[in-house]
Design a protein around this motif. Structure first.
Motif, mmCIF file in Angstrom:
data_model
loop_
_atom_site.group_PDB
_atom_site.id
_atom_site.type_symbol
_atom_site.label_atom_id
_atom_site.label_comp_id
_atom_site.label_asym_id
_atom_site.label_seq_id
_atom_site.Cartn_x
_atom_site.Cartn_y
_atom_site.Cartn_z
ATOM 1 N N THR A 195 0.750 -1.097 0.197
ATOM 2 C CA THR A 195 -0.092 -0.118 -0.095
ATOM 3 C C THR A 195 0.808 1.259 0.048
ATOM 4 N N THR A 196 0.438 2.370 -0.820
ATOM 5 C CA THR A 196 1.298 3.488 -0.855
ATOM 6 C C THR A 196 0.633 4.444 0.179
ATOM 7 N N LYS A 197 1.388 5.542 0.390
ATOM 8 C CA LYS A 197 0.847 6.835 1.093
ATOM 9 C C LYS A 197 -0.509 7.264 0.438
ATOM 10 N N GLN A 198 -0.261 7.359 -1.038
ATOM 11 C CA GLN A 198 -1.308 7.746 -1.518
ATOM 12 C C GLN A 198 -2.788 7.023 -1.579
ATOM 13 N N ASP A 199 -2.418 5.867 -1.570
ATOM 14 C CA ASP A 199 -3.768 4.876 -1.272
ATOM 15 C C ASP A 199 -4.232 5.273 0.114
ATOM 16 N N MET A 200 -3.238 5.317 1.029
ATOM 17 C CA MET A 200 -3.711 5.413 2.597
ATOM 18 C C MET A 200 -4.614 6.744 2.464
ATOM 19 N N SER A 225 2.062 2.202 15.564
ATOM 20 C CA SER A 225 1.971 1.102 16.147
ATOM 21 C C SER A 225 3.137 1.453 17.461
ATOM 22 N N VAL A 226 4.137 1.715 17.142
ATOM 23 C CA VAL A 226 5.143 1.946 18.340
ATOM 24 C C VAL A 226 4.873 3.354 18.862
ATOM 25 N N PHE A 227 4.011 4.187 18.444
ATOM 26 C CA PHE A 227 3.653 5.697 19.160
ATOM 27 C C PHE A 227 2.596 4.996 20.161
ATOM 28 N N ILE A 228 1.738 4.279 19.877
ATOM 29 C CA ILE A 228 0.589 3.846 20.910
ATOM 30 C C ILE A 228 1.218 2.872 22.031
ATOM 31 N N MET A 229 2.243 1.976 21.609
ATOM 32 C CA MET A 229 2.803 1.222 22.446
ATOM 33 C C MET A 229 3.903 1.875 23.528
ATOM 34 N N THR A 230 4.170 3.221 23.071
ATOM 35 C CA THR A 230 4.966 3.634 24.198
ATOM 36 C C THR A 230 4.281 4.286 25.484
ATOM 37 N N PHE A 231 2.886 4.623 25.350
ATOM 38 C CA PHE A 231 2.025 4.909 26.457
ATOM 39 C C PHE A 231 1.374 3.709 26.949
ATOM 40 N N MET A 245 -2.117 -4.478 16.337
ATOM 41 C CA MET A 245 -1.962 -3.269 15.847
ATOM 42 C C MET A 245 -1.454 -3.315 14.487
ATOM 43 N N LEU A 246 -0.433 -3.862 14.179
ATOM 44 C CA LEU A 246 0.240 -3.970 13.034
ATOM 45 C C LEU A 246 -0.712 -4.423 11.895
ATOM 46 N N LEU A 247 -1.130 -5.911 12.315
ATOM 47 C CA LEU A 247 -2.181 -6.512 11.385
ATOM 48 C C LEU A 247 -3.330 -5.690 11.141
ATOM 49 N N ILE A 248 -3.931 -5.162 11.845
ATOM 50 C CA ILE A 248 -5.052 -4.308 11.817
ATOM 51 C C ILE A 248 -4.810 -2.989 10.923
ATOM 52 N N LEU A 249 -3.687 -2.296 11.576
ATOM 53 C CA LEU A 249 -3.299 -1.151 10.539
ATOM 54 C C LEU A 249 -3.032 -1.418 9.148
ATOM 55 N N THR A 250 -2.365 -2.525 8.725
ATOM 56 C CA THR A 250 -2.068 -2.700 7.397
ATOM 57 C C THR A 250 -3.379 -3.352 6.796
ATOM 58 N N SER A 251 -4.087 -4.390 7.425
ATOM 59 C CA SER A 251 -5.106 -5.192 6.658
ATOM 60 C C SER A 251 -6.204 -4.790 6.831
ATOM 61 N N VAL A 252 -6.677 -4.051 7.755
ATOM 62 C CA VAL A 252 -8.115 -3.644 7.772
ATOM 63 C C VAL A 252 -8.198 -1.935 7.594
ATOM 64 N N LEU A 253 -7.387 -1.166 8.079
ATOM 65 C CA LEU A 253 -7.346 0.258 7.917
ATOM 66 C C LEU A 253 -6.519 0.734 6.663
ATOM 67 N N GLY A 254 -5.811 -0.104 5.978
ATOM 68 C CA GLY A 254 -5.169 0.006 4.823
ATOM 69 C C GLY A 254 -4.018 1.026 4.969
ATOM 70 N N TYR A 255 -3.172 1.212 6.085
ATOM 71 C CA TYR A 255 -2.001 1.853 6.178
ATOM 72 C C TYR A 255 -0.878 1.190 5.394
ATOM 73 N N GLU A 256 -0.054 2.066 4.915
ATOM 74 C CA GLU A 256 1.262 1.740 4.178
ATOM 75 C C GLU A 256 2.245 1.315 5.699
ATOM 76 N N LEU A 257 3.012 0.369 5.116
ATOM 77 C CA LEU A 257 3.660 -0.411 6.097
ATOM 78 C C LEU A 257 4.594 0.429 7.246
ATOM 79 N N LYS A 258 5.295 1.540 6.737
ATOM 80 C CA LYS A 258 6.097 2.171 7.417
ATOM 81 C C LYS A 258 5.189 3.074 8.529
ATOM 82 N N THR A 259 4.104 3.485 7.927
ATOM 83 C CA THR A 259 3.133 4.561 8.641
ATOM 84 C C THR A 259 2.430 3.613 9.848
#
Length: 258
Positions: free
Chosen positions: A125-130, A183-189, A164-178
């Protein structure tokens, strides 16, 4: 217990956890806990607390690196984080009522399967798709998915980063780096909240083991995050897949030893 043994175990535990965090947003608890329990005889509850404490700085430096490279969605990530924290508490309460032993290896198997998935079927997935996904869909998806991730994390006790990684990429259509950056932003807290809770209820951890785990995890997470943000999508998918697959196998072995 020899100083050399402590140094070796914490180094390799921190390396595995740091690579998993920097590359894939994986929780350090999945790697550090079984190693501390199996090889250093650390009490399980305290081992999880040390792992979560290691996760805080590692996730924070990874999130900073991804943010600096414009690979972090703070708006939707913040919404998901709130839901994750709320439903983690709910999941923890429910887990006391409903036996969850059958789901004990959930995080490990998910790590292994997700690693294989990234190798066989990479996220291209690209950032344009996202960006083409509507704001309403992102908000709704973040709230629903955050609730699911939080409940599973609280009920099972692990797997938040992988979910989170699975949902962000497969469900919400996020580009992998984003997806990894968010995910790590959320995991910090979530890791900060979890570690403080563990130490409040379980007492003080071994300071030497904790400091070494935090240090090594931080260093390797930084290295992995820098590499991940410079890598091409194909290379990053392969690297994430290999890291997760290897860690999944290693964790299964450690659980067997334990």
């Amino acid at each position: 217990m020899s100083t050399l043994l402590i140094l070796l175990i914490t180094f390799f535990a921190g390396m595995g956890a740091g690579l998993g965090t920097g590359f894939a947003g994986m929780s350090a608890a999945a790697v550090i806990s079984p190693m501390l329990i199996s090889f250093l005889g650390v009490e399980p509850y305290m081992a999880v607390g040390i792992a979560l404490a290691s996760d805080v700085l590692a996730s924070a430096v990874s999130a900073y690196t991804y943010k600096k490279n414009n690979n972090l969605d703070i708006k939707n990530g913040s919404l998901m984080m709130v839901m994750v924290l709320i439903f983690t508490v709910i999941g923890s309460y429910v887990s006391k009522i409903v036996p969850s032993r059958t789901m004990g290896n959930f995080s490990t198997f998910m790590t292994l399967l997700l690693g294989i998935k990234f190798i066989i079927k990479p996220v291209m997935t690209t950032k344009q798709d996202m960006d083409a996904v509507s704001r309403k869909k992102k908000i709704t998806g973040s709230l629903i998915c955050g609730a699911c991730v939080g409940f599973i994390c609280g009920f099972v006790g692990a797997g938040g980063g992988m979910m989170m990684l699975l949902i962000l990429t497969s469900v919400l259509g996020y580009e992998l780096k984003t997806a990894v950056g968010t995910s790590v932003f959320i995991m910090t807290f979530t890791a900060l909240t979890g570690s403080l809770s563990h130490f409040s209820f379980g007492g003080k951890p071994d300071p030497v083991i904790m400091i070494l785990c935090i240090l090594f995890t931080f260093i390797w997470a930084r290295i992995a995050a820098v590499f991940a943000n410079k890598a091409k999508p194909e290379t990053l998918n392969r690297a994430v897949g290999i890291v997760l697959t290897v860690l999944g196998v290693v964790i299964l072995v450690f659980n067997y030893i334990k």
